[in-house]
Design a protein around this motif. Structure first.
Motif, PDB file in Angstrom:
ATOM      1  N   GLY A  98       0.803  -1.214   0.000  1.00 50.75           N
ATOM      2  CA  GLY A  98       0.000   0.000   0.000  1.00 50.75           C
ATOM      3  C   GLY A  98       0.838   1.267   0.000  1.00 50.75           C
ATOM      4  O   GLY A  98       0.307   2.351   0.217  1.00 50.75           O
ATOM      5  N   ILE A  99       2.149   1.132  -0.219  1.00 52.40           N
ATOM      6  CA  ILE A  99       3.049   2.285  -0.332  1.00 52.40           C
ATOM      7  C   ILE A  99       3.888   2.091  -1.586  1.00 52.40           C
ATOM      8  O   ILE A  99       4.037   0.977  -2.071  1.00 52.40           O
ATOM      9  CB  ILE A  99       3.980   2.433   0.895  1.00 52.40           C
ATOM     10  CG1 ILE A  99       4.839   1.179   1.079  1.00 52.40           C
ATOM     11  CG2 ILE A  99       3.193   2.757   2.149  1.00 52.40           C
ATOM     12  CD1 ILE A  99       5.929   1.315   2.129  1.00 52.40           C
ATOM     13  N   MET A 100       4.432   3.198  -2.098  1.00 55.00           N
ATOM     14  CA  MET A 100       5.325   3.085  -3.246  1.00 55.00           C
ATOM     15  C   MET A 100       6.568   2.310  -2.811  1.00 55.00           C
ATOM     16  O   MET A 100       7.121   2.571  -1.743  1.00 55.00           O
ATOM     17  CB  MET A 100       5.733   4.463  -3.769  1.00 55.00           C
ATOM     18  CG  MET A 100       4.633   5.176  -4.526  1.00 55.00           C
ATOM     19  SD  MET A 100       4.036   4.282  -5.977  1.00 55.00           S
ATOM     20  CE  MET A 100       5.354   4.540  -7.115  1.00 55.00           C
ATOM     21  N   PRO A 101       6.992   1.328  -3.616  1.00 50.65           N
ATOM     22  CA  PRO A 101       8.154   0.518  -3.215  1.00 50.65           C
ATOM     23  C   PRO A 101       9.440   1.341  -3.208  1.00 50.65           C
ATOM     24  O   PRO A 101       9.669   2.167  -4.082  1.00 50.65           O
ATOM     25  CB  PRO A 101       8.195  -0.579  -4.273  1.00 50.65           C
ATOM     26  CG  PRO A 101       7.456  -0.032  -5.438  1.00 50.65           C
ATOM     27  CD  PRO A 101       6.447   0.923  -4.897  1.00 50.65           C
ATOM     28  N   LYS A 102      10.259   1.106  -2.205  1.00 49.48           N
ATOM     29  CA  LYS A 102      11.567   1.767  -2.083  1.00 49.48           C
ATOM     30  C   LYS A 102      12.612   0.671  -1.942  1.00 49.48           C
ATOM     31  O   LYS A 102      12.681  -0.011  -0.921  1.00 49.48           O
ATOM     32  CB  LYS A 102      11.560   2.681  -0.850  1.00 49.48           C
ATOM     33  CG  LYS A 102      12.884   3.303  -0.535  1.00 49.48           C
ATOM     34  CD  LYS A 102      12.928   4.736  -0.963  1.00 49.48           C
ATOM     35  CE  LYS A 102      14.131   5.440  -0.383  1.00 49.48           C
ATOM     36  NZ  LYS A 102      15.252   5.503  -1.230  1.00 49.48           N
ATOM     37  N   VAL A 103      13.409   0.473  -2.991  1.00 53.63           N
ATOM     38  CA  VAL A 103      14.433  -0.570  -3.019  1.00 53.63           C
ATOM     39  C   VAL A 103      15.754   0.007  -2.548  1.00 53.63           C
ATOM     40  O   VAL A 103      16.093   1.150  -2.870  1.00 53.63           O
ATOM     41  CB  VAL A 103      14.573  -1.146  -4.451  1.00 53.63           C
ATOM     42  CG1 VAL A 103      15.671  -2.182  -4.514  1.00 53.63           C
ATOM     43  CG2 VAL A 103      13.253  -1.738  -4.914  1.00 53.63           C
ATOM     44  N   CYS A 114      26.470  -8.146  -1.585  1.00 53.28           N
ATOM     45  CA  CYS A 114      25.516  -7.112  -1.209  1.00 53.28           C
ATOM     46  C   CYS A 114      24.134  -7.742  -1.079  1.00 53.28           C
ATOM     47  O   CYS A 114      23.870  -8.825  -1.603  1.00 53.28           O
ATOM     48  CB  CYS A 114      25.506  -5.957  -2.189  1.00 53.28           C
ATOM     49  SG  CYS A 114      24.921  -6.377  -3.825  1.00 53.28           S
ATOM     50  N   ILE A 115      23.265  -7.039  -0.371  1.00 53.35           N
ATOM     51  CA  ILE A 115      21.913  -7.510  -0.133  1.00 53.35           C
ATOM     52  C   ILE A 115      20.943  -6.518  -0.757  1.00 53.35           C
ATOM     53  O   ILE A 115      20.998  -5.319  -0.470  1.00 53.35           O
ATOM     54  CB  ILE A 115      21.639  -7.662   1.370  1.00 53.35           C
ATOM     55  CG1 ILE A 115      22.575  -8.716   1.950  1.00 53.35           C
ATOM     56  CG2 ILE A 115      20.176  -8.020   1.623  1.00 53.35           C
ATOM     57  CD1 ILE A 115      22.553  -8.806   3.454  1.00 53.35           C
ATOM     58  N   ILE A 116      20.074  -7.031  -1.605  1.00 55.32           N
ATOM     59  CA  ILE A 116      19.017  -6.222  -2.200  1.00 55.32           C
ATOM     60  C   ILE A 116      17.782  -6.404  -1.333  1.00 55.32           C
ATOM     61  O   ILE A 116      17.414  -7.526  -0.981  1.00 55.32           O
ATOM     62  CB  ILE A 116      18.712  -6.662  -3.646  1.00 55.32           C
ATOM     63  CG1 ILE A 116      19.967  -6.580  -4.503  1.00 55.32           C
ATOM     64  CG2 ILE A 116      17.596  -5.808  -4.234  1.00 55.32           C
ATOM     65  CD1 ILE A 116      19.814  -7.213  -5.865  1.00 55.32           C
ATOM     66  N   GLY A 117      17.158  -5.311  -0.968  1.00 60.88           N
ATOM     67  CA  GLY A 117      15.963  -5.373  -0.142  1.00 60.88           C
ATOM     68  C   GLY A 117      15.078  -4.177  -0.385  1.00 60.88           C
ATOM     69  O   GLY A 117      15.280  -3.413  -1.328  1.00 60.88           O
ATOM     70  N   PHE A 118      14.103  -4.008   0.475  1.00 62.01           N
ATOM     71  CA  PHE A 118      13.168  -2.903   0.339  1.00 62.01           C
ATOM     72  C   PHE A 118      12.742  -2.440   1.729  1.00 62.01           C
ATOM     73  O   PHE A 118      12.951  -3.139   2.722  1.00 62.01           O
ATOM     74  CB  PHE A 118      11.950  -3.314  -0.490  1.00 62.01           C
ATOM     75  CG  PHE A 118      11.195  -4.488   0.081  1.00 62.01           C
ATOM     76  CD1 PHE A 118      10.135  -4.302   0.945  1.00 62.01           C
ATOM     77  CD2 PHE A 118      11.562  -5.781  -0.248  1.00 62.01           C
ATOM     78  CE1 PHE A 118       9.454  -5.381   1.475  1.00 62.01           C
ATOM     79  CE2 PHE A 118      10.879  -6.864   0.262  1.00 62.01           C
ATOM     80  CZ  PHE A 118       9.818  -6.664   1.134  1.00 62.01           C
ATOM     81  N   LEU A 119      12.157  -1.252   1.773  1.00 64.90           N
ATOM     82  CA  LEU A 119      11.676  -0.703   3.035  1.00 64.90           C
ATOM     83  C   LEU A 119      10.181  -0.979   3.161  1.00 64.90           C
ATOM     84  O   LEU A 119       9.432  -0.792   2.206  1.00 64.90           O
ATOM     85  CB  LEU A 119      11.934   0.800   3.092  1.00 64.90           C
ATOM     86  CG  LEU A 119      13.398   1.233   2.987  1.00 64.90           C
ATOM     87  CD1 LEU A 119      13.506   2.748   3.046  1.00 64.90           C
ATOM     88  CD2 LEU A 119      14.240   0.592   4.059  1.00 64.90           C
ATOM     89  N   ASP A 120       9.762  -1.424   4.356  1.00 66.71           N
ATOM     90  CA  ASP A 120       8.341  -1.664   4.583  1.00 66.71           C
ATOM     91  C   ASP A 120       7.668  -0.368   5.031  1.00 66.71           C
ATOM     92  O   ASP A 120       8.282   0.700   5.002  1.00 66.71           O
ATOM     93  CB  ASP A 120       8.128  -2.805   5.579  1.00 66.71           C
ATOM     94  CG  ASP A 120       8.645  -2.488   6.978  1.00 66.71           C
ATOM     95  OD1 ASP A 120       9.126  -1.354   7.208  1.00 66.71           O
ATOM     96  OD2 ASP A 120       8.564  -3.374   7.840  1.00 66.71           O
ATOM     97  N   LYS A 121       6.410  -0.451   5.461  1.00 69.54           N
ATOM     98  CA  LYS A 121       5.658   0.747   5.862  1.00 69.54           C
ATOM     99  C   LYS A 121       6.313   1.474   7.034  1.00 69.54           C
ATOM    100  O   LYS A 121       6.228   2.687   7.130  1.00 69.54           O
ATOM    101  CB  LYS A 121       4.227   0.364   6.255  1.00 69.54           C
ATOM    102  CG  LYS A 121       3.292   0.228   5.098  1.00 69.54           C
ATOM    103  CD  LYS A 121       1.871   0.028   5.596  1.00 69.54           C
ATOM    104  CE  LYS A 121       0.916   0.130   4.431  1.00 69.54           C
ATOM    105  NZ  LYS A 121      -0.475  -0.013   4.844  1.00 69.54           N
ATOM    106  N   ALA A 122       6.963   0.726   7.908  1.00 72.73           N
ATOM    107  CA  ALA A 122       7.617   1.334   9.070  1.00 72.73           C
ATOM    108  C   ALA A 122       9.019   1.851   8.747  1.00 72.73           C
ATOM    109  O   ALA A 122       9.704   2.363   9.612  1.00 72.73           O
ATOM    110  CB  ALA A 122       7.687   0.314  10.211  1.00 72.73           C
TER     111      ALA A 122
END
Length: 155
Positions: A98-103, A114-122
């Motif tokens: 429900g938020i724009m993805p931030k990788v 390296c680790i590829i990930g994303f930020l959740d709502k928090a």
């Protein structure tokens, strides 16, 4: 009077529209009540996240680098990896919270990783894929799987 009441009742049922915002994703799965569009209007040409480090080699100026690019689909990203003269690509799909993805791409525990990930709502970083060089070979592995589940309450 009976016909008038029946007409009003039928009109109320007919006017009761379904207010759910339902669309389908690329796989045909139903997406319910999402506020984020499934497709981007503008796709950024430059990487949205990057990581790079120099490969230890006295004769060449080689690098180990990972760049993440947007695609037309909002939750799909293209990963371009370079190690020495080897080029590789991978795709990642970020769940719709429900938020724009931030990788983000962060340094791994080992050298040339390296680790590829994303930020959740928090705003918390969620690890997704590990990219590393092991025994002079490029390896891409999934660390964790993520999904979004919708539950419907019985009425």
């Amino acid at each position: 009077m009976k016909y008038c009441s029946l007409f009003i009742l039928l009109t109320l049922f007919a006017c009761n529209s379904n207010t759910k915002n339902e669309t389908k994703d690329a796989q045909g799965n139903e997406i319910v009540n999402d506020t984020i569009p499934v497709e981007r209007k503008v796709v950024e040409n430059s990487p949205v996240a990057s990581y790079s480090e120099k490969v230890k080699d006295p004769l060449n100026d080689w690098r180990f680098s990972v760049d993440v690019y947007e695609t037309k689909s909002t939750f799909d990203f293209l990963v371009k990896i370079k190690y020495k003269e080897l080029d590789a690509e991978d795709n990642i799909k970020i769940p719709n919270f429900g938020i724009m993805p931030k990788v983000e791409v962060r340094k791994g525990k080992e050298e040339q990783s390296c680790i590829i990930g994303f930020l959740d709502k928090a705003g918390e970083f969620k690890e997704y894929k590990l990219v590393q060089v092991k025994n002079q070979e490029l390896k891409i592995s999934t660390i964790k799987h993520y999904a979004r589940t919708l539950y419907k309450k019985k009425k």
